[in-house]
Write a protein that holds these residues in place. Structure first.
Motif, PDB file in Angstrom:
ATOM      1  N   UNK A 100      -6.686  11.988   7.889  1.00 16.72           N
ATOM      2  CA  UNK A 100      -5.758  11.786   6.826  1.00 16.72           C
ATOM      3  C   UNK A 100      -5.100  10.534   7.134  1.00 16.72           C
ATOM      4  N   UNK A 101      -5.386   9.858   8.105  1.00 12.35           N
ATOM      5  CA  UNK A 101      -4.597   8.581   8.300  1.00 12.35           C
ATOM      6  C   UNK A 101      -5.475   7.562   9.112  1.00 12.35           C
ATOM      7  N   UNK A 102      -5.814   6.439   8.561  1.00 12.86           N
ATOM      8  CA  UNK A 102      -6.512   5.275   9.073  1.00 12.86           C
ATOM      9  C   UNK A 102      -5.566   4.189   9.444  1.00 12.86           C
ATOM     10  N   UNK A 103      -5.500   3.903  10.805  1.00 10.37           N
ATOM     11  CA  UNK A 103      -4.725   2.701  11.239  1.00 10.37           C
ATOM     12  C   UNK A 103      -4.853   1.355  10.745  1.00 10.37           C
ATOM     13  N   UNK A 104      -6.066   1.060  10.344  1.00 10.72           N
ATOM     14  CA  UNK A 104      -6.636  -0.389   9.991  1.00 10.72           C
ATOM     15  C   UNK A 104      -5.854  -0.422   8.363  1.00 10.72           C
ATOM     16  N   UNK A 105      -6.132   0.747   7.786  1.00  6.34           N
ATOM     17  CA  UNK A 105      -5.649   0.763   6.319  1.00  6.34           C
ATOM     18  C   UNK A 105      -3.964   0.661   6.398  1.00  6.34           C
ATOM     19  N   UNK A 106      -3.344   1.497   7.481  1.00  3.16           N
ATOM     20  CA  UNK A 106      -1.908   1.457   7.292  1.00  3.16           C
ATOM     21  C   UNK A 106      -1.182   0.096   7.654  1.00  3.16           C
ATOM     22  N   UNK A 107      -2.095  -0.774   8.650  1.00  3.72           N
ATOM     23  CA  UNK A 107      -1.699  -2.116   9.109  1.00  3.72           C
ATOM     24  C   UNK A 107      -1.671  -3.000   7.903  1.00  3.72           C
ATOM     25  N   UNK A 108      -2.823  -2.865   7.093  1.00  2.00           N
ATOM     26  CA  UNK A 108      -2.930  -3.795   5.898  1.00  2.00           C
ATOM     27  C   UNK A 108      -2.062  -3.490   4.845  1.00  2.00           C
ATOM     28  N   UNK A 109      -1.681  -2.010   4.534  1.00  2.00           N
ATOM     29  CA  UNK A 109      -0.641  -1.868   3.715  1.00  2.00           C
ATOM     30  C   UNK A 109       0.910  -2.113   4.075  1.00  2.00           C
ATOM     31  N   UNK A 110       0.948  -1.907   5.291  1.00  2.00           N
ATOM     32  CA  UNK A 110       2.314  -2.439   5.834  1.00  2.00           C
ATOM     33  C   UNK A 110       2.671  -3.517   6.052  1.00  2.00           C
ATOM     34  N   UNK A 111       1.683  -4.499   6.179  1.00  2.00           N
ATOM     35  CA  UNK A 111       2.018  -5.977   6.146  1.00  2.00           C
ATOM     36  C   UNK A 111       1.920  -6.592   4.851  1.00  2.00           C
ATOM     37  N   UNK A 112       1.374  -5.938   3.860  1.00  2.00           N
ATOM     38  CA  UNK A 112       1.507  -6.485   2.608  1.00  2.00           C
ATOM     39  C   UNK A 112       3.097  -6.058   2.156  1.00  2.00           C
ATOM     40  N   UNK A 113       3.535  -4.850   2.723  1.00  2.00           N
ATOM     41  CA  UNK A 113       4.805  -4.554   2.138  1.00  2.00           C
ATOM     42  C   UNK A 113       5.972  -5.414   2.725  1.00  2.00           C
ATOM     43  N   UNK A 114       5.529  -5.700   4.159  1.00  2.00           N
ATOM     44  CA  UNK A 114       6.406  -6.657   4.893  1.00  2.00           C
ATOM     45  C   UNK A 114       6.705  -7.954   4.141  1.00  2.00           C
ATOM     46  N   UNK A 115       5.432  -8.562   3.850  1.00  2.00           N
ATOM     47  CA  UNK A 115       5.467  -9.911   3.124  1.00  2.00           C
ATOM     48  C   UNK A 115       6.284 -10.035   1.808  1.00  2.00           C
ATOM     49  N   UNK A 116       5.995  -8.741   1.069  1.00  2.00           N
ATOM     50  CA  UNK A 116       6.641  -8.830  -0.227  1.00  2.00           C
ATOM     51  C   UNK A 116       8.139  -8.508  -0.087  1.00  2.00           C
ATOM     52  N   UNK A 117       8.458  -7.756   0.734  1.00  2.00           N
ATOM     53  CA  UNK A 117      10.061  -7.350   1.210  1.00  2.00           C
ATOM     54  C   UNK A 117      10.492  -8.740   1.794  1.00  2.00           C
ATOM     55  N   UNK A 118       9.951  -9.422   2.670  1.00  2.00           N
ATOM     56  CA  UNK A 118      10.598 -10.715   3.278  1.00  2.00           C
ATOM     57  C   UNK A 118      10.612 -11.820   2.032  1.00  2.00           C
ATOM     58  N   UNK A 119       9.636 -11.821   1.022  1.00  2.00           N
ATOM     59  CA  UNK A 119       9.766 -13.059  -0.006  1.00  2.00           C
ATOM     60  C   UNK A 119      10.888 -12.550  -0.944  1.00  2.00           C
ATOM     61  N   UNK A 120      11.070 -11.106  -1.129  1.00  2.00           N
ATOM     62  CA  UNK A 120      12.242 -11.059  -1.984  1.00  2.00           C
ATOM     63  C   UNK A 120      13.644 -11.283  -1.412  1.00  2.00           C
ATOM     64  N   UNK A 121      13.608 -10.989   0.013  1.00  2.00           N
ATOM     65  CA  UNK A 121      14.905 -11.487   0.536  1.00  2.00           C
ATOM     66  C   UNK A 121      15.547 -10.085   1.011  1.00  2.00           C
ATOM     67  N   UNK A 122      14.815  -9.083   0.899  1.00  2.00           N
ATOM     68  CA  UNK A 122      15.596  -7.662   0.873  1.00  2.00           C
ATOM     69  C   UNK A 122      15.288  -7.322   2.301  1.00  2.00           C
TER      70      UNK A 122
END
Length: 122
Positions: A100-122
């Motif tokens: 019920x948890x794939x580390x590689x998928x988590x890494x990809x999703x988390x990186x995407x989220x971090x980039x979005x948050x940093x770009x928004x300045x939040x």
């Protein structure tokens, strides 16, 4: 108005924290900010804070110590996230592959989220 501290069982049902507490993530020993995780101090950190519209979804959550989670509060991620500690955090998940948890998928999703948050300045 009295503000009560977050209970350590908040979000316990989230797969990330649940699998860690069940001992199924033995490679994950440090949180997103570098703190050593223990059953007594583990918490889930919203990468995009709830006050900025962040949801309680796996790709918006990271394991952190309660101390660092509380220190960040609602401060912008850019003021708290260290690149090297973040890389060390995600590397811990590279070989995780649970039903019920794939580390590689988590890494990809988390990186995407971090980039979005940093770009928004939040």
């Amino acid at each position: 108005m009295e503000i009560k501290p977050i209970s350590p069982i908040v979000f316990k049902k989230n797969v990330l924290k649940k699998e860690w507490l069940n001992g199924n993530l033995p490679t994950v020993q440090k949180g997103i900010y570098g703190g050593i995780l223990t059953p007594e101090n583990i918490s889930l950190e919203h990468v995009n804070c709830k006050c900025f519209g962040g949801k309680t979804k796996t790709f918006n959550l990271a394991l952190a110590t309660q101390e660092f989670n509380n220190l960040r509060g609602n401060q912008p991620l850019k003021d708290f996230l260290d690149k090297d500690k973040f890389i060390a955090y995600i590397e811990q998940f590279e070989k995780v592959n649970l039903p019920n948890f794939n580390g590689k998928d988590y890494i990809k999703g988390l990186i995407k989220t971090v980039i979005e948050v940093l770009e928004m300045g939040k």
